[in-house]
Write an enzyme that holds these catalytic residues in place. Structure first.
Site, PDB file in Angstrom:
ATOM      1  N   GLU A 172       0.845  -1.188   0.000  1.00  0.00           N
ATOM      2  CA  GLU A 172       0.000   0.000   0.000  1.00  0.00           C
ATOM      3  C   GLU A 172       0.877   1.233   0.000  1.00  0.00           C
ATOM      4  OE1 GLU A 172      -3.950   1.667   2.390  1.00  0.00           O
ATOM      5  OE2 GLU A 172      -2.845  -0.068   3.148  1.00  0.00           O
ATOM      6  N   VAL A 178      -1.876  -2.753  -3.671  1.00  0.00           N
ATOM      7  CA  VAL A 178      -1.486  -3.892  -4.509  1.00  0.00           C
ATOM      8  C   VAL A 178      -2.010  -5.176  -3.858  1.00  0.00           C
ATOM      9  CG1 VAL A 178       0.424  -5.191  -5.530  1.00  0.00           C
ATOM     10  CG2 VAL A 178       0.606  -2.712  -5.278  1.00  0.00           C
ATOM     11  N   ASP A 291      12.467   7.480 -10.052  1.00  0.00           N
ATOM     12  CA  ASP A 291      11.963   7.077  -8.738  1.00  0.00           C
ATOM     13  C   ASP A 291      12.643   5.789  -8.280  1.00  0.00           C
ATOM     14  OD1 ASP A 291      10.453   7.500  -6.488  1.00  0.00           O
ATOM     15  OD2 ASP A 291       8.679   6.480  -7.246  1.00  0.00           O
TER      16      ASP A 291
END
Length: 454
Positions: A172, A178, A291
């Site tokens: 999460e 997910v 990222d």
């Protein structure tokens, strides 16, 4: 006056009718002068032309447009139309099967392309600039021939995850949740990421991720199996990674969990570097990941790394451009200093983020950890003075390793991390050089030899 008008109109109609009759009689008299055989021949030719025209019109119709017909003769005609104007008898069963498969492959490919195009048009761009919208459509144009993602219905994914049961929740974050799922029919295990429907940022990330992973295919990138856009749903479906993320093994290890040994850590770092190498040096156009962090590195059953979550990825600079100017986004503690200050994004920004994650692997510390004393909360700030003295390198190593690591390997690994974390972006190493060094460190046979020069 009304009676006179009515009488006049009636007279005009009678006159028109008589004229038509005269023309009809004149035409019949003219036809009577043509010999009987010639008239018959003309009629036969007209009928034949009409029949040929009708057949041609039917031949141009696709198979799936034909109405269902009951008798055998018409079914045979339908088969002939499917495979063109050639007679079915001239084609073997194998040839017909191949043609049939080819036809449906083309149709399926066209459908996938149409779905992705509709996805680009349907995603909300309320907080996007026109330039960003153009970039998304450009990515779509480049990748429209390579779309491999399947379109799932919401019902299929609800069934796979048992109506998104909390027991199936495996992760999460700010993007959403997910879930672990099992597809009906194939019994394949998948990871189902349901994005938060409230945020426009989630919409943009969803679009970019679908487009990027439809174009990018590599063993060190997570595989996108498909997506769902039913109504306002935004769901991504990936291969399921049974070992979770690197973050789970470094920082969230349970009481019965097994700590990663030195060579497994180097193997994970090498795999993640190979994923970046594909994005930076092989993908066309190049992609900046933006990222790179421990939670985005997923592990399969053999601890092979796969980069995931491409929602923030950007197409890299093209031509003479040295950088991409964009809003500063990413995770605090992993962003390169020059990107955080100026918003100028380059491939070297990813190299810095890689250096931070590599230091996490070596030290077992988070990039930002507010539970530690103030001077140790920021990993890189804490490590910088230790980089200057080799005698302090051992103090940086994760205590759970209990001294089980090669001393030369430690020195070489810290040297790689230090180069990736250089303040000046231009003197950071290329990712291909980092891959070479880490492959050397991941092999236990090389523990007593020197690492290749960066």
């Amino acid at each position: 006056m009304g009676l006179l008008s009515y009488t006049k109109k009636k007279s005009q109609k009678v006159t028109h009718y008589l004229c038509c009759c005269k023309l009809s009689i004149a035409k019949r008299n003219k036809d009577d002068k043509i010999p009987k055989e010639e008239r018959k021949s003309k009629r036969r030719k007209t009928a034949k032309d009409n029949e040929v025209k009708k057949k041609n019109d039917e031949g141009n119709k696709p198979f799936f447009c034909l109405q269902k017909q009951s008798n055998k003769g018409e079914k045979k005609q339908r088969k002939l139309l499917l495979f063109g104007k050639k007679k079915a008898s001239k084609l073997s069963m194998e040839q017909r099967r191949k043609k049939f498969k080819k036809f449906w492959r083309r149709r399926k490919k066209a459908q996938k392309k149409a779905n992705l195009i509709s996805l680009v048009k349907s995603i909300s761009f309320k907080s996007d600039s026109g330039k960003q919208r153009f970039a998304a459509e450009e990515i779509l144009r480049i990748g429209s021939e390579n779309i491999a993602a399947r379109v799932f219905t919401f019902r299929e994914l609800a069934t796979a995850t048992r109506n998104f049961n909390p027991e199936n929740l495996v992760g999460e974050g700010g993007f959403g949740r997910v879930y672990k799922g099992q597809l009906k029919g194939s019994n394949e295990f998948v990871a189902v990421k349901q994005l938060d429907r409230k945020g426009f940022q989630g919409n943009r990330e969803f679009l970019v991720e679908v487009l990027m992973l439809s174009l990018l295919h590599h063993q060190n990138l997570v595989k996108l199996l498909g997506y769902c856009t039913d109504g306002d749903q935004r769901i991504l479906v990936y291969d399921y990674m049974p070992m979770g993320s690197l973050e789970d093994h470094l920082f969230d290890l349970g009481p019965n969990g097994k700590a990663l040994d030195w060579h497994t850590r180097m193997k994970i770092a090498a795999g993640a570097a190979k994923g970046l190498e594909y994005l930076h040096e092989i993908a066309t156009p190049p992609v900046i990941y933006r990222d790179f962090k421990a939670s985005n590195i997923l592990l399969d059953e053999n601890y092979n790394s796969k980069l995931s979550d491409f929602g923030l990825a950007k197409v890299g600079p093209m031509g003479d451009n040295s950088h991409v100017s964009t809003r500063v986004m990413g995770t605090y503690g992993y962003c390169a200093p020059e990107y955080a200050l100026t918003g100028k994004l380059t491939k070297m920004s990813d190299i810095y983020s890689f250096g931070v994650v590599f230091m996490e692997l070596i030290t077992g510390r988070r990039a930002i950890d507010i539970t530690r004393p103030k001077q140790e909360q920021h990993l890189i700030n804490w490590a910088e003075p230790l980089f200057r003295d080799k005698r302090k390198f051992e103090a940086m190593v994760d205590p759970v390793l209990e001294g089980k690591y090669p001393m030369k390997g430690l020195y070489q690994a810290i040297a790689v991390a230090q180069m990736c974390l250089q303040e000046e972006a231009t003197i950071r190493p290329l990712i291909s050089d980092v891959v070479t060094a880490l492959e050397h460190l991941a092999n236990p046979k090389n523990d007593d030899t020197n690492a290749p020069n960066l």
